[in-house]
Design a protein around this motif. Structure first.
Motif, PDB file in Angstrom:
ATOM      1  N   MET A  18       0.794  -1.227   0.000  1.00  0.00           N
ATOM      2  CA  MET A  18       0.000   0.000   0.000  1.00  0.00           C
ATOM      3  C   MET A  18       0.823   1.273   0.000  1.00  0.00           C
ATOM      4  O   MET A  18       0.266   2.347  -0.207  1.00  0.00           O
ATOM      5  CB  MET A  18      -0.898   0.056   1.248  1.00  0.00           C
ATOM      6  CG  MET A  18      -2.008  -0.944   1.278  1.00  0.00           C
ATOM      7  SD  MET A  18      -3.200  -0.587   2.589  1.00  0.00           S
ATOM      8  CE  MET A  18      -2.190  -0.640   4.047  1.00  0.00           C
ATOM      9  N   ALA A  19       2.114   1.186   0.293  1.00  0.00           N
ATOM     10  CA  ALA A  19       2.867   2.424   0.504  1.00  0.00           C
ATOM     11  C   ALA A  19       4.353   2.235   0.242  1.00  0.00           C
ATOM     12  O   ALA A  19       4.861   1.110   0.262  1.00  0.00           O
ATOM     13  CB  ALA A  19       2.665   2.910   1.937  1.00  0.00           C
ATOM     14  N   PHE A  42       1.198   6.741   1.101  1.00  0.00           N
ATOM     15  CA  PHE A  42       0.196   5.860   0.507  1.00  0.00           C
ATOM     16  C   PHE A  42       0.314   5.900  -1.009  1.00  0.00           C
ATOM     17  O   PHE A  42       0.480   6.963  -1.609  1.00  0.00           O
ATOM     18  CB  PHE A  42      -1.201   6.300   0.949  1.00  0.00           C
ATOM     19  CG  PHE A  42      -2.303   5.410   0.452  1.00  0.00           C
ATOM     20  CD1 PHE A  42      -2.501   4.167   1.027  1.00  0.00           C
ATOM     21  CD2 PHE A  42      -3.131   5.813  -0.574  1.00  0.00           C
ATOM     22  CE1 PHE A  42      -3.519   3.339   0.581  1.00  0.00           C
ATOM     23  CE2 PHE A  42      -4.153   4.999  -1.028  1.00  0.00           C
ATOM     24  CZ  PHE A  42      -4.355   3.750  -0.450  1.00  0.00           C
ATOM     25  N   LYS A  44      -1.030   6.222  -4.357  1.00  0.00           N
ATOM     26  CA  LYS A  44      -2.270   6.749  -4.933  1.00  0.00           C
ATOM     27  C   LYS A  44      -2.805   5.895  -6.075  1.00  0.00           C
ATOM     28  O   LYS A  44      -3.968   5.978  -6.405  1.00  0.00           O
ATOM     29  CB  LYS A  44      -2.066   8.184  -5.412  1.00  0.00           C
ATOM     30  CG  LYS A  44      -1.812   9.149  -4.290  1.00  0.00           C
ATOM     31  CD  LYS A  44      -1.762  10.573  -4.779  1.00  0.00           C
ATOM     32  CE  LYS A  44      -0.719  10.740  -5.860  1.00  0.00           C
ATOM     33  NZ  LYS A  44      -0.558  12.097  -6.340  1.00  0.00           N
ATOM     34  N   SER A  47      -5.554   3.985  -4.863  1.00  0.00           N
ATOM     35  CA  SER A  47      -6.561   4.802  -4.194  1.00  0.00           C
ATOM     36  C   SER A  47      -7.703   5.104  -5.161  1.00  0.00           C
ATOM     37  O   SER A  47      -7.882   6.216  -5.612  1.00  0.00           O
ATOM     38  CB  SER A  47      -5.927   6.103  -3.699  1.00  0.00           C
ATOM     39  OG  SER A  47      -6.901   6.908  -3.088  1.00  0.00           O
ATOM     40  N   ASN A  54      -8.142  -0.196   1.254  1.00  0.00           N
ATOM     41  CA  ASN A  54      -6.709   0.033   1.475  1.00  0.00           C
ATOM     42  C   ASN A  54      -6.470   1.380   2.149  1.00  0.00           C
ATOM     43  O   ASN A  54      -5.662   1.490   3.066  1.00  0.00           O
ATOM     44  CB  ASN A  54      -5.940  -0.022   0.154  1.00  0.00           C
ATOM     45  CG  ASN A  54      -5.870  -1.416  -0.396  1.00  0.00           C
ATOM     46  OD1 ASN A  54      -5.854  -2.388   0.347  1.00  0.00           O
ATOM     47  ND2 ASN A  54      -5.852  -1.532  -1.713  1.00  0.00           N
ATOM     48  N   LEU A  55      -7.173   2.406   1.709  1.00  0.00           N
ATOM     49  CA  LEU A  55      -7.020   3.730   2.305  1.00  0.00           C
ATOM     50  C   LEU A  55      -7.537   3.734   3.742  1.00  0.00           C
ATOM     51  O   LEU A  55      -6.927   4.323   4.628  1.00  0.00           O
ATOM     52  CB  LEU A  55      -7.741   4.779   1.460  1.00  0.00           C
ATOM     53  CG  LEU A  55      -7.455   6.237   1.785  1.00  0.00           C
ATOM     54  CD1 LEU A  55      -5.963   6.538   1.757  1.00  0.00           C
ATOM     55  CD2 LEU A  55      -8.180   7.143   0.803  1.00  0.00           C
ATOM     56  N   PHE A  58      -4.909   2.126   5.851  1.00  0.00           N
ATOM     57  CA  PHE A  58      -3.796   3.051   6.048  1.00  0.00           C
ATOM     58  C   PHE A  58      -4.155   4.077   7.123  1.00  0.00           C
ATOM     59  O   PHE A  58      -3.355   4.395   7.993  1.00  0.00           O
ATOM     60  CB  PHE A  58      -3.458   3.733   4.720  1.00  0.00           C
ATOM     61  CG  PHE A  58      -2.141   4.460   4.712  1.00  0.00           C
ATOM     62  CD1 PHE A  58      -0.958   3.758   4.543  1.00  0.00           C
ATOM     63  CD2 PHE A  58      -2.079   5.831   4.845  1.00  0.00           C
ATOM     64  CE1 PHE A  58       0.263   4.418   4.524  1.00  0.00           C
ATOM     65  CE2 PHE A  58      -0.866   6.495   4.826  1.00  0.00           C
ATOM     66  CZ  PHE A  58       0.306   5.789   4.663  1.00  0.00           C
ATOM     67  N   CYS A  98       0.001  10.376   4.179  1.00  0.00           N
ATOM     68  CA  CYS A  98       1.295   9.864   4.632  1.00  0.00           C
ATOM     69  C   CYS A  98       1.370   9.851   6.151  1.00  0.00           C
ATOM     70  O   CYS A  98       0.571  10.477   6.829  1.00  0.00           O
ATOM     71  CB  CYS A  98       2.439  10.691   4.049  1.00  0.00           C
ATOM     72  SG  CYS A  98       2.380  12.442   4.444  1.00  0.00           S
TER      73      CYS A  98
END
Length: 142
Positions: A18-19, A42, A44, A47, A54-55, A58, A98
């Motif tokens: 994811m990041a 993260f 994008k 996203s 996922n967001l 996070f 972030c």
């Protein structure tokens, strides 16, 4: 170098599903201007409406890391999560969700295993138990 918010990204330290995690600094930050930090940004690309979970994960990770700071000195410091608040639709208004956190200057477990090979059983058990205790504390906060 590249910038996210007021943070100058120096080099990529790692990446995951994811990041990406970057070495960064903020020359204008009043408390940590001279300190390097790790900033988890993260991705994008994932996203989009099919990946809103996922967001949310996070965002949950960010919230848990902040809560853990007061629980145990062993947990890393989280300095900020710039403009990282999900709106009602579950999307982050920031262009770069972030998490800015303390940089741990030590080898990763993977690097240590590659360097040393198999660990003695007592050391492997101690590391495993420490990971389990940290995960339990994090899950207790969810």
């Amino acid at each position: 170098g590249m910038k996210v918010e007021d943070w100058v990204l120096t080099r990529r330290l790692g990446f995951g599903g994811m990041a990406d995690v970057w070495l960064a600094h903020n020359p204008n930050h009043p408390d940590i201007a001279q300190r390097e930090v790790a900033i988890k940004i993260f991705d994008k690309e994932i996203s989009n409406p099919e990946h809103d979970d996922n967001l949310r994960r996070f965002d949950l990770e960010s919230a848990i890391l902040k809560k853990l700071q007061g629980v145990d000195d062993a947990f890393l410091a989280v300095y900020s999560t710039p403009h990282f608040k999900l709106d009602v639709s579950g999307r982050a208004p920031s262009a770069h969700p972030c998490i800015v956190m303390e940089l741990l200057k030590m080898p990763s477990l993977d690097e240590e295993l590659n360097r040393r090979g198999a660990l003695p059983i007592d050391e492997a058990v101690a590391i495993s138990l420490a990971i389990c205790r940290a995960m339990k504390k994090a899950h207790d906060l969810v």
